[in-house]
Design a protein around this motif. Structure first.
Motif, PDB file in Angstrom:
ATOM      1  N   PHE A  87       0.825  -1.200   0.000  1.00 37.36           N
ATOM      2  CA  PHE A  87       0.000   0.000   0.000  1.00 37.36           C
ATOM      3  C   PHE A  87       0.867   1.260   0.000  1.00 37.36           C
ATOM      4  CE2 PHE A  87      -1.799   3.401   2.575  1.00 37.36           C
ATOM      5  CZ  PHE A  87      -2.879   3.735   1.793  1.00 37.36           C
ATOM      6  N   GLY A  88       1.921   1.235   0.834  1.00 40.49           N
ATOM      7  CA  GLY A  88       2.817   2.388   0.920  1.00 40.49           C
ATOM      8  C   GLY A  88       3.510   2.671  -0.403  1.00 40.49           C
ATOM      9  N   VAL A  89       3.930   1.613  -1.084  1.00 42.60           N
ATOM     10  CA  VAL A  89       4.574   1.778  -2.386  1.00 42.60           C
ATOM     11  C   VAL A  89       3.606   2.443  -3.358  1.00 42.60           C
ATOM     12  CG1 VAL A  89       5.502   0.556  -4.391  1.00 42.60           C
ATOM     13  CG2 VAL A  89       6.144  -0.170  -2.080  1.00 42.60           C
ATOM     14  N   PHE A  90       2.369   1.960  -3.349  1.00 40.36           N
ATOM     15  CA  PHE A  90       1.355   2.513  -4.244  1.00 40.36           C
ATOM     16  C   PHE A  90       1.094   3.992  -3.925  1.00 40.36           C
ATOM     17  CE2 PHE A  90      -3.301   3.154  -5.013  1.00 40.36           C
ATOM     18  CZ  PHE A  90      -3.185   3.305  -6.371  1.00 40.36           C
ATOM     19  N   LEU A  91       0.942   4.280  -2.634  1.00 38.54           N
ATOM     20  CA  LEU A  91       0.659   5.652  -2.205  1.00 38.54           C
ATOM     21  C   LEU A  91       1.779   6.597  -2.653  1.00 38.54           C
ATOM     22  CD1 LEU A  91      -1.341   7.322  -0.385  1.00 38.54           C
ATOM     23  CD2 LEU A  91       0.283   6.982   1.461  1.00 38.54           C
ATOM     24  N   MET A  92       3.032   6.193  -2.411  1.00 44.06           N
ATOM     25  CA  MET A  92       4.150   7.057  -2.765  1.00 44.06           C
ATOM     26  C   MET A  92       4.303   7.184  -4.281  1.00 44.06           C
ATOM     27  SD  MET A  92       4.901   8.247   0.024  1.00 44.06           S
ATOM     28  CE  MET A  92       6.053   9.387  -0.710  1.00 44.06           C
ATOM     29  N   ARG A  93       4.041   6.094  -4.985  1.00 50.67           N
ATOM     30  CA  ARG A  93       4.120   6.168  -6.447  1.00 50.67           C
ATOM     31  C   ARG A  93       3.124   7.201  -6.973  1.00 50.67           C
ATOM     32  NH1 ARG A  93       0.695   4.203 -10.172  1.00 50.67           N
ATOM     33  NH2 ARG A  93       1.471   4.084 -12.307  1.00 50.67           N
ATOM     34  N   GLN A  94       1.893   7.163  -6.447  1.00 49.68           N
ATOM     35  CA  GLN A  94       0.885   8.123  -6.901  1.00 49.68           C
ATOM     36  C   GLN A  94       1.361   9.548  -6.643  1.00 49.68           C
ATOM     37  OE1 GLN A  94      -0.450   5.690  -8.587  1.00 49.68           O
ATOM     38  NE2 GLN A  94      -2.377   6.792  -8.490  1.00 49.68           N
ATOM     39  N   PHE A  95       2.036   9.742  -5.514  1.00 50.48           N
ATOM     40  CA  PHE A  95       2.514  11.069  -5.190  1.00 50.48           C
ATOM     41  C   PHE A  95       3.589  11.552  -6.133  1.00 50.48           C
ATOM     42  CE2 PHE A  95       1.575  14.031  -2.047  1.00 50.48           C
ATOM     43  CZ  PHE A  95       0.441  13.483  -1.502  1.00 50.48           C
ATOM     44  N   PHE A  96       4.566  10.691  -6.362  1.00 47.68           N
ATOM     45  CA  PHE A  96       5.678  11.082  -7.230  1.00 47.68           C
ATOM     46  C   PHE A  96       5.213  11.295  -8.664  1.00 47.68           C
ATOM     47  CE2 PHE A  96       8.404   9.090  -3.865  1.00 47.68           C
ATOM     48  CZ  PHE A  96       9.101  10.244  -3.555  1.00 47.68           C
ATOM     49  N   MET A  97       4.181  10.555  -9.070  1.00 47.74           N
ATOM     50  CA  MET A  97       3.667  10.735 -10.431  1.00 47.74           C
ATOM     51  C   MET A  97       3.105  12.135 -10.616  1.00 47.74           C
ATOM     52  SD  MET A  97       2.916   7.364 -12.158  1.00 47.74           S
ATOM     53  CE  MET A  97       1.391   7.847 -12.829  1.00 47.74           C
ATOM     54  N   GLY A  98       2.598  12.710  -9.526  1.00 48.82           N
ATOM     55  CA  GLY A  98       1.949  14.013  -9.641  1.00 48.82           C
ATOM     56  C   GLY A  98       2.918  15.193  -9.593  1.00 48.82           C
ATOM     57  N   LEU A  99       4.219  14.931  -9.382  1.00 47.82           N
ATOM     58  CA  LEU A  99       5.173  16.045  -9.286  1.00 47.82           C
ATOM     59  C   LEU A  99       5.690  16.435 -10.673  1.00 47.82           C
ATOM     60  CD1 LEU A  99       7.247  14.921  -6.163  1.00 47.82           C
ATOM     61  CD2 LEU A  99       5.345  16.523  -6.272  1.00 47.82           C
ATOM     62  N   PRO A 100       6.052  17.717 -10.846  1.00 43.94           N
ATOM     63  CA  PRO A 100       6.504  18.178 -12.167  1.00 43.94           C
ATOM     64  C   PRO A 100       7.879  17.614 -12.547  1.00 43.94           C
ATOM     65  CG  PRO A 100       6.728  19.917 -10.538  1.00 43.94           C
ATOM     66  CD  PRO A 100       6.007  18.796  -9.864  1.00 43.94           C
ATOM     67  N   ASP A 101       8.121  17.490 -13.859  1.00 45.72           N
ATOM     68  CA  ASP A 101       9.368  16.910 -14.364  1.00 45.72           C
ATOM     69  C   ASP A 101      10.541  17.882 -14.340  1.00 45.72           C
ATOM     70  OD1 ASP A 101       8.009  14.590 -15.097  1.00 45.72           O
ATOM     71  OD2 ASP A 101       7.380  15.505 -17.000  1.00 45.72           O
TER      72      ASP A 101
ATOM     73  N   ALA B 137      -6.113  15.197   6.459  1.00 48.62           N
ATOM     74  CA  ALA B 137      -5.677  15.303   5.064  1.00 48.62           C
ATOM     75  C   ALA B 137      -4.961  14.026   4.646  1.00 48.62           C
ATOM     76  CB  ALA B 137      -4.760  16.512   4.894  1.00 48.62           C
ATOM     77  N   GLY B 138      -4.137  13.494   5.551  1.00 51.66           N
ATOM     78  CA  GLY B 138      -3.396  12.268   5.245  1.00 51.66           C
ATOM     79  C   GLY B 138      -4.321  11.096   5.012  1.00 51.66           C
ATOM     80  N   ILE B 139      -5.321  10.940   5.893  1.00 52.72           N
ATOM     81  CA  ILE B 139      -6.257   9.830   5.733  1.00 52.72           C
ATOM     82  C   ILE B 139      -7.084  10.021   4.465  1.00 52.72           C
ATOM     83  CG2 ILE B 139      -8.301   8.738   6.736  1.00 52.72           C
ATOM     84  CD1 ILE B 139      -6.984   9.396   9.501  1.00 52.72           C
ATOM     85  N   GLY B 140      -7.471  11.258   4.215  1.00 55.55           N
ATOM     86  CA  GLY B 140      -8.212  11.540   2.991  1.00 55.55           C
ATOM     87  C   GLY B 140      -7.398  11.182   1.759  1.00 55.55           C
ATOM     88  N   ARG B 141      -6.104  11.539   1.809  1.00 53.59           N
ATOM     89  CA  ARG B 141      -5.229  11.267   0.666  1.00 53.59           C
ATOM     90  C   ARG B 141      -4.991   9.780   0.463  1.00 53.59           C
ATOM     91  NH1 ARG B 141      -1.662  15.267   2.548  1.00 53.59           N
ATOM     92  NH2 ARG B 141      -2.447  17.165   1.622  1.00 53.59           N
ATOM     93  N   SER B 142      -4.950   9.041   1.593  1.00 54.68           N
ATOM     94  CA  SER B 142      -4.677   7.614   1.464  1.00 54.68           C
ATOM     95  C   SER B 142      -5.817   6.934   0.727  1.00 54.68           C
ATOM     96  CB  SER B 142      -4.509   6.989   2.831  1.00 54.68           C
ATOM     97  OG  SER B 142      -5.762   6.925   3.477  1.00 54.68           O
ATOM     98  N   GLY B 143      -6.970   7.564   0.682  1.00 52.54           N
ATOM     99  CA  GLY B 143      -8.089   6.989  -0.040  1.00 52.54           C
ATOM    100  C   GLY B 143      -8.119   7.482  -1.482  1.00 52.54           C
ATOM    101  N   LEU B 144      -6.998   7.993  -1.923  1.00 60.17           N
ATOM    102  CA  LEU B 144      -6.953   8.523  -3.288  1.00 60.17           C
ATOM    103  C   LEU B 144      -7.066   7.397  -4.314  1.00 60.17           C
ATOM    104  CD1 LEU B 144      -3.272   9.701  -3.727  1.00 60.17           C
ATOM    105  CD2 LEU B 144      -4.095   7.483  -3.052  1.00 60.17           C
ATOM    106  N   LYS B 145      -7.499   7.750  -5.512  1.00 56.91           N
ATOM    107  CA  LYS B 145      -7.721   6.695  -6.480  1.00 56.91           C
ATOM    108  C   LYS B 145      -6.400   6.160  -7.017  1.00 56.91           C
ATOM    109  CE  LYS B 145      -9.330  10.414  -9.369  1.00 56.91           C
ATOM    110  NZ  LYS B 145      -9.093  11.516  -8.575  1.00 56.91           N
TER     111      LYS B 145
END
Lengths: 318, 282
Positions: B159-173, B274-282
């Motif tokens: 789950f943690g890997v997925f959560l962090m991947r989603q985060f890094f995907m959203g950062l600018p290049d 906010a953290g719990i809300g974010r963890s439920g991100l798609k």
């Protein structure tokens, strides 16, 4: 849950390819060499040892019988045949379903509370949020002890309150049926905070203009709630219902602490996970426990698949 | 709009909010009533807890109940175990999941999609399926009743890997590209540039991990059954088995076990929500 995988195939390609910058393409084409493997190595190792391999092992164990002195003997499908003749399985399945249905009632409650909490200009909204949030972060083992006293048949406050209404309350945690209702009440109490966070976030995303337009058209607040709030919240409602069903089928902590191992009402109240725990670690019948685990996996997978299928009928994605 | 219309509108708004206050206040009281009850019972005598009708305030406040918790259970060592396992898991997950999440989001390598898909498939498997083999691994390592044994599987999280991947995907290049041109290696880019940008994701991961680690019962129950090795959740369950009728002590112990997380999370409520809300991100 099917979203991540589909999106995961599409998204990484989409970014770099669409951009015309040749520099970027060169950088990407170079690749990252051995670096990515260094980054993922610890995780791949840990996940393989502690999660992937155990799944395969559990699957194998479900075809074995464990001796008193260790050692597992292959017995084919016997454990699965036993699942069908074990009367505690349908009973616990029913218990788990009833528990989950009661906890699911927290979702409509959360929708109403959330809508009230987001009323424009409401004072103390932050304070209310805190109140509803607290039970969600409490330790089940700790509040289970408290609730056991609250539901105490002789001097618990609930039965005292019922006695004021002229009702003689039952011995909640030791009477089949009532015990499950008591545990599920606590489950609902604990989950409400989570539901409110997710649904509240969904609510804040609904554009205010829609309400203003509805107001101009003379729609009552009740009408707005049912025609705007609820339909636009369905993605959040769907998400919390999937989470609630999955965690409902994981019921263990509250049951264990509120009732206790020695409780005579346990056979009529136990959940699938409790049966798993009992066979795996109290009776050292790990082969059969593994089969119960596989059953839990199949049920959760089936229910989640059904929920995703049915969502098309009622969830509105804007 | 005329004056009277505005006034009428205000009146309606106030009327509405009155209903909101009644419902939310009443419901909120119900939500914390069990905890208020717990606090009062934790400073009462056992006779007062068991009296009918209930006494709502003790005739004399029994502060010593909290001190007595230390004599009926090994609270100090359980607290130590809970704090240590929670810290180790948070540190482990934050480091390992963000490394892997970053690689899956931002780096190119063969088999990336397939490996990620296998890791994510674990998210759909209920925890019981891992439990027996995990127990055997810990047993074979001789780690039963140790911190290492409780912590080991929880250092890793699909789950943690997925959560962090989603985060890094959203950062600018752009920042990453600039650093690469300056000759930074991928680890420097990750640790100096991307990690600080992913603070929100790291918070979310840390918060979820703290909650889960502090409150979990089934795994430590199986791994750490002795008094000295048990975290607070197991210690409380054992205490309840041994002193089922010593209610004030049970209430005090339960309160002491919950208090650290309650205080911490209420203090950082905005971040936690906010953290719990974010963890439920798609």
């Amino acid at each position: 849950m099917s979203n991540p995988t589909t999106e995961l195939r599409a998204a990484p390609e989409a970014g770099p390819e669409e951009k015309p910058a040749p520099l970027r393409r060169r950088l990407v084409a170079r690749g990252d060499g051995a670096w990515p493997w260094l980054f993922i190595l610890p995780t791949v190792f840990g996940i393989t040892v502690f999660y992937l391999w155990p799944i395969i092992q559990t699957f194998y164990y479900s075809f074995t019988k464990w001796g008193v002195f260790g050692g597992a003997k292959f017995i084919g499908l016997d454990n699965y045949v036993r699942l069908f003749s074990d009367s505690s399985i349908p009973q616990s399945l029913l218990n788990t379903i009833i528990y989950t249905l009661i906890v699911l009632m927290g979702i409509p409650i959360a929708v109403v509370l959330s809508a009230l909490m987001e009323s424009p200009g409401l004072k103390f909204a932050g304070f209310y949020r805190t109140l509803y949030f607290i039970p969600y972060i409490t330790m089940p083992a700790a509040v289970g002890i408290v609730w056991r006293l609250v539901f105490n048949g002789d001097f618990g406050p609930i039965n005292w309150f019922l006695s004021l209404l002229g009702i003689e309350g039952p011995y909640w945690t030791s009477t089949p049926g009532f015990a499950l209702a008591a545990v599920a009440t606590v489950g609902l109490w604990m989950s409400l905070g989570f539901n409110l966070i997710i649904i509240g976030a969904g609510l804040r995303e609904i554009p205010q203009e829609i309400y203003e337009a509805a107001e101009m058209d003379g729609a009552s607040r009740l009408r707005q709630f049912f025609s705007i709030t609820v339909p636009l919240l369905t993605p959040s409602i769907f998400f919390v219902s999937v989470v609630t069903v999955i965690s409902g089928f994981q019921l263990f902590d509250l049951l264990y602490v509120m009732m206790g191992k020695a409780n005579l009402a346990m056979p009529q109240t136990q959940s699938l996970v409790y049966i798993f725990y009992n066979h795996a670690f109290l009776e050292n019948d790990k082969g059969y426990a593994a089969a119960v685990g596989i059953l839990i996996l199949l049920i959760i997978a089936a229910l989640t698949a059904v929920q995703f299928r049915v969502q098309r009928k009622w969830v509105n994605y804007v | 709009m005329s004056d009277s219309a505005i006034r009428a509108g205000r009146r309606v708004k106030r009327g509405r909010n009155a209903i909101a206050h009644v419902v939310l206040g009443g419901g909120g009281l119900l939500m914390i009533a069990p905890l208020i009850y717990q606090v009062i019972m934790s400073i009462s005598t056992n006779a007062e807890v068991q009296s009918i009708p209930p006494t709502f305030w003790p005739s004399e406040v029994q502060w010593h109940n909290f001190a007595d918790v230390f004599t009926v259970m090994n609270f100090g060592s359980s607290l130590r175990v809970s704090v240590l396992i929670t810290m180790l898991r948070v540190v482990g997950q934050v480091i390992l999941c963000s490394l892997a999440g970053y690689a899956f989001a931002r780096m190119r390598f063969r088999g990336r999609g397939a490996i990620l898909a296998v890791i994510l498939s674990i998210l759909m498997v209920p925890g019981q399926l891992f439990l027996i083999p995990q127990f055997q691994i810990v047993q074979n390592l001789g780690w039963l009743n140790t911190i290492a044994g409780i912590v080991a599987p929880g250092l890793f999280s699909a789950f943690g890997v997925f959560l962090m991947r989603q985060f890094f995907m959203g950062l600018p290049d752009e920042l990453e590209d600039a650093a690469r041109l300056d000759g930074a290696n991928p680890f420097q880019i990750f640790s100096k540039i991307m990690m600080p940008l992913a603070a929100n994701g790291l918070w979310a991961l840390a918060i979820i991990t703290v909650l889960w680690s502090w409150n979990d019962l089934l795994w430590p129950l199986v791994i750490a059954s002795t008094q000295d090795a048990a975290p607070l959740s197991v210690g409380l369950a054992n205490l309840q088995g041994e002193h089922a009728n010593n209610y004030p002590i049970l209430m005090a112990a339960s309160l002491m076990a919950m208090a650290p997380i309650l205080i911490l999370f209420i203090a950082m409520q905005k971040k936690v929500m906010a953290g719990i809300g974010r963890s439920g991100l798609k």
